[in-house]
Design an enzyme around this catalytic site. Structure first.
Site, PDB file in Angstrom:
ATOM      1  N   TYR A  64      40.862  42.568  45.538  1.00 22.69           N
ATOM      2  CA  TYR A  64      42.268  41.626  45.444  1.00 22.69           C
ATOM      3  C   TYR A  64      42.772  41.888  44.006  1.00 22.69           C
ATOM      4  O   TYR A  64      44.340  41.664  43.901  1.00 22.69           O
ATOM      5  CB  TYR A  64      41.818  40.313  45.584  1.00 22.69           C
ATOM      6  N   LYS A 100      46.781  42.981  43.538  1.00 19.23           N
ATOM      7  CA  LYS A 100      47.502  42.082  42.928  1.00 19.23           C
ATOM      8  C   LYS A 100      48.342  42.640  41.595  1.00 19.23           C
ATOM      9  O   LYS A 100      49.414  42.384  41.257  1.00 19.23           O
ATOM     10  CB  LYS A 100      47.223  40.596  42.898  1.00 19.23           C
TER      11      LYS A 100
HETATM   12  N1  CAA Z   1      31.722  35.441  36.597  1.00 22.92           N
HETATM   13  C1  CAA Z   1      30.715  36.289  36.568  1.00 22.92           C
HETATM   14  N2  CAA Z   1      29.749  36.048  37.396  1.00 22.92           N
HETATM   15  C2  CAA Z   1      29.665  35.442  38.447  1.00 22.92           C
HETATM   16  C3  CAA Z   1      31.043  34.677  38.671  1.00 22.92           C
HETATM   17  C4  CAA Z   1      32.001  34.656  37.646  1.00 22.92           C
HETATM   18  N3  CAA Z   1      32.953  34.020  37.825  1.00 22.92           N
HETATM   19  N4  CAA Z   1      30.800  34.217  39.903  1.00 22.92           N
HETATM   20  C5  CAA Z   1      29.472  34.434  40.416  1.00 22.92           C
HETATM   21  N5  CAA Z   1      28.972  35.000  39.365  1.00 22.92           N
HETATM   22  C6  CAA Z   1      27.534  35.600  39.452  1.00 22.92           C
HETATM   23  C7  CAA Z   1      26.580  34.550  39.903  1.00 22.92           C
HETATM   24  O1  CAA Z   1      26.119  33.588  38.488  1.00 22.92           O
HETATM   25  C8  CAA Z   1      25.350  35.111  40.523  1.00 22.92           C
HETATM   26  O2  CAA Z   1      24.674  35.895  39.576  1.00 22.92           O
HETATM   27  P1  CAA Z   1      23.093  35.977  39.773  1.00 22.92           P
HETATM   28  O3  CAA Z   1      22.905  36.520  41.001  1.00 22.92           O
HETATM   29  O4  CAA Z   1      22.576  36.752  38.636  1.00 22.92           O
HETATM   30  O5  CAA Z   1      22.759  34.281  39.661  1.00 22.92           O
HETATM   31  C9  CAA Z   1      26.125  36.321  41.264  1.00 22.92           C
HETATM   32  O6  CAA Z   1      27.404  36.584  40.748  1.00 22.92           O
HETATM   33  C10 CAA Z   1      26.364  36.256  42.601  1.00 22.92           C
HETATM   34  O7  CAA Z   1      27.299  34.855  42.876  1.00 22.92           O
HETATM   35  P2  CAA Z   1      27.500  34.155  44.129  1.00 22.92           P
HETATM   36  O8  CAA Z   1      26.122  33.617  44.386  1.00 22.92           O
HETATM   37  O9  CAA Z   1      28.835  33.160  44.359  1.00 22.92           O
HETATM   38  O10 CAA Z   1      27.256  35.329  45.284  1.00 22.92           O
HETATM   39  P3  CAA Z   1      28.003  35.149  46.685  1.00 22.92           P
HETATM   40  O11 CAA Z   1      27.720  36.728  47.177  1.00 22.92           O
HETATM   41  O12 CAA Z   1      27.412  34.115  47.366  1.00 22.92           O
HETATM   42  O13 CAA Z   1      29.506  34.779  46.537  1.00 22.92           O
HETATM   43  C11 CAA Z   1      31.784  35.242  46.293  1.00 22.92           C
HETATM   44  C12 CAA Z   1      30.457  35.647  45.873  1.00 22.92           C
HETATM   45  C13 CAA Z   1      32.024  35.122  47.589  1.00 22.92           C
HETATM   46  C14 CAA Z   1      32.874  36.211  45.534  1.00 22.92           C
HETATM   47  C15 CAA Z   1      31.870  33.705  45.408  1.00 22.92           C
HETATM   48  O14 CAA Z   1      31.297  33.820  44.224  1.00 22.92           O
HETATM   49  C16 CAA Z   1      33.191  33.186  45.627  1.00 22.92           C
HETATM   50  O15 CAA Z   1      33.831  32.939  46.492  1.00 22.92           O
HETATM   51  N6  CAA Z   1      33.798  33.452  44.075  1.00 22.92           N
HETATM   52  C17 CAA Z   1      35.238  32.927  44.302  1.00 22.92           C
HETATM   53  C18 CAA Z   1      36.261  34.243  44.213  1.00 22.92           C
HETATM   54  C19 CAA Z   1      37.612  33.520  44.231  1.00 22.92           C
HETATM   55  O16 CAA Z   1      37.871  32.849  43.151  1.00 22.92           O
HETATM   56  N7  CAA Z   1      38.393  33.974  45.122  1.00 22.92           N
HETATM   57  C20 CAA Z   1      39.535  33.464  45.137  1.00 22.92           C
HETATM   58  C21 CAA Z   1      40.050  33.343  46.445  1.00 22.92           C
HETATM   59  S1  CAA Z   1      41.718  32.383  46.602  1.00 22.92           S
HETATM   60  C22 CAA Z   1      42.445  33.488  46.360  1.00 22.92           C
HETATM   61  O17 CAA Z   1      42.577  34.814  46.059  1.00 22.92           O
HETATM   62  C23 CAA Z   1      44.085  33.072  45.958  1.00 22.92           C
HETATM   63  C24 CAA Z   1      44.728  33.360  44.604  1.00 22.92           C
HETATM   64  O18 CAA Z   1      45.435  34.388  44.428  1.00 22.92           O
HETATM   65  C25 CAA Z   1      44.275  32.739  43.740  1.00 22.92           C
END
Ligand code: CAA
Length: 241
Positions: free
Chosen positions: A147, A151
């Protein structure tokens, strides 16, 4: 004669707010959508805005869709490239399919939609192309390599095309919404949203779709004729560029 505006992904979320705001500002509006017939039907019933179904990821469908809209409403003066999807996953888990779907819709879709309307805008010496990018195209977001890449690509596209359109009276601008209260953002895991994302927004809340729609109405207007190649960031102070 009122100008004609086409909004992709225009029946739900930010796109619906944009379609309605443009209609209220006096434009003839067409709202494109890709899949959700029930939402489109309800949208037309509520707003009177006609909807047109095709996928922006399919070039031929875009050419045909533009032709259909122009037959019904007249030449398209304003194109709002809003359609977008997410397929979030950490990169080590992201599949080629998740990469492709997001690039096809969020980046190639912008080419596919702009290309068929561009010659008419050049001929008529007027046009507004408004690309809805994202804060995550500016700053990058973990879990969104696909994404964020698409973008950010939209921003490069905007700046290049602005230079080509300027002499023909066409402005090309981008808006980078932050986290807006739509289904897309509400689909984020609640814990992630509350604990990781909301604390990063100085204004202390999600944005409203109408706050993005008002930026679009301004960029579409004659008042914005000297603005091209620009990016409006509307993100509650989450990221400054
Ligand atoms: N920075 C660095 N590391 C991160 C992180 C971040 N921001 N977020 C998560 N991690 C790490 C976690 O700490 C974890 O590490 P460990 O395994 O060492 O503990 C690892 O990444 C996995 O994290 P999750 O448990 O969250 O992994 P998951 O597979 O369950 O989920 C995900 C992954 C689906 C991407 C979830 O983290 C998520 O939904 N994140 C938000 C993503 C986001 O902001 N999306 C925006 C959508 S809205 C949109 O896109 C509109 C717009 O324009 C703004």
């Amino acid at each position: 004669m009122s100008r004609v505006a086409l909004v992709t992904g225009g029946t739900r979320g930010i796109g619906a707010a944009i379609s309605i705001a443009l209609k209220n500002a006096g434009y003839k509006v067409a709202a494109n959508y890709a899949g959700n017939d029930a939402a489109a039907e309800a949208f037309t019933k509520e707003t009177g805005i006609p909807t047109y179904k095709w996928s922006v990821a399919d070039y031929d469908a875009c050419v045909d869709g533009v032709r259909r809209v122009e037959t019904d409403l007249g030449p398209i003066d304003i194109l709002v490239n809003n359609a977008g999807i997410t397929r979030d996953a950490m990169f080590h888990k992201m599949t080629p399919q998740q990469w492709k779907e997001v690039i096809d819709t969020n980046l190639t879709g912008v080419f596919n939609m702009t290309h068929p309307v561009w010659p008419g805008m050049r001929e008529r010496k007027f046009g507004r192309v408004i690309n809805i990018s994202s804060i995550n195209g500016q700053k990058g977001q973990a879990g969104q390599a696909n994404y964020s890449a698409a973008k950010a690509g939209d921003l490069g596209f905007t700046k290049a095309l602005a230079q080509e359109g300027a002499r023909a009276g066409i402005t090309v601008n981008a808006i980078c919404p932050g986290y807006i209260a739509t289904e897309m953002v509400k689909a984020i895991d609640e814990k992630v949203l509350k604990e990781r994302i909301l604390p990063q927004i100085p204004v202390g809340r999600l944005g409203e779709p109408e706050e993005i729609a008002r930026c679009v109405v301004f960029l579409a207007s004659d008042d914005a004729g000297f603005i091209t190649g620009s990016t409006i960031s509307a993100n509650g102070g989450q990221y400054f560029v």
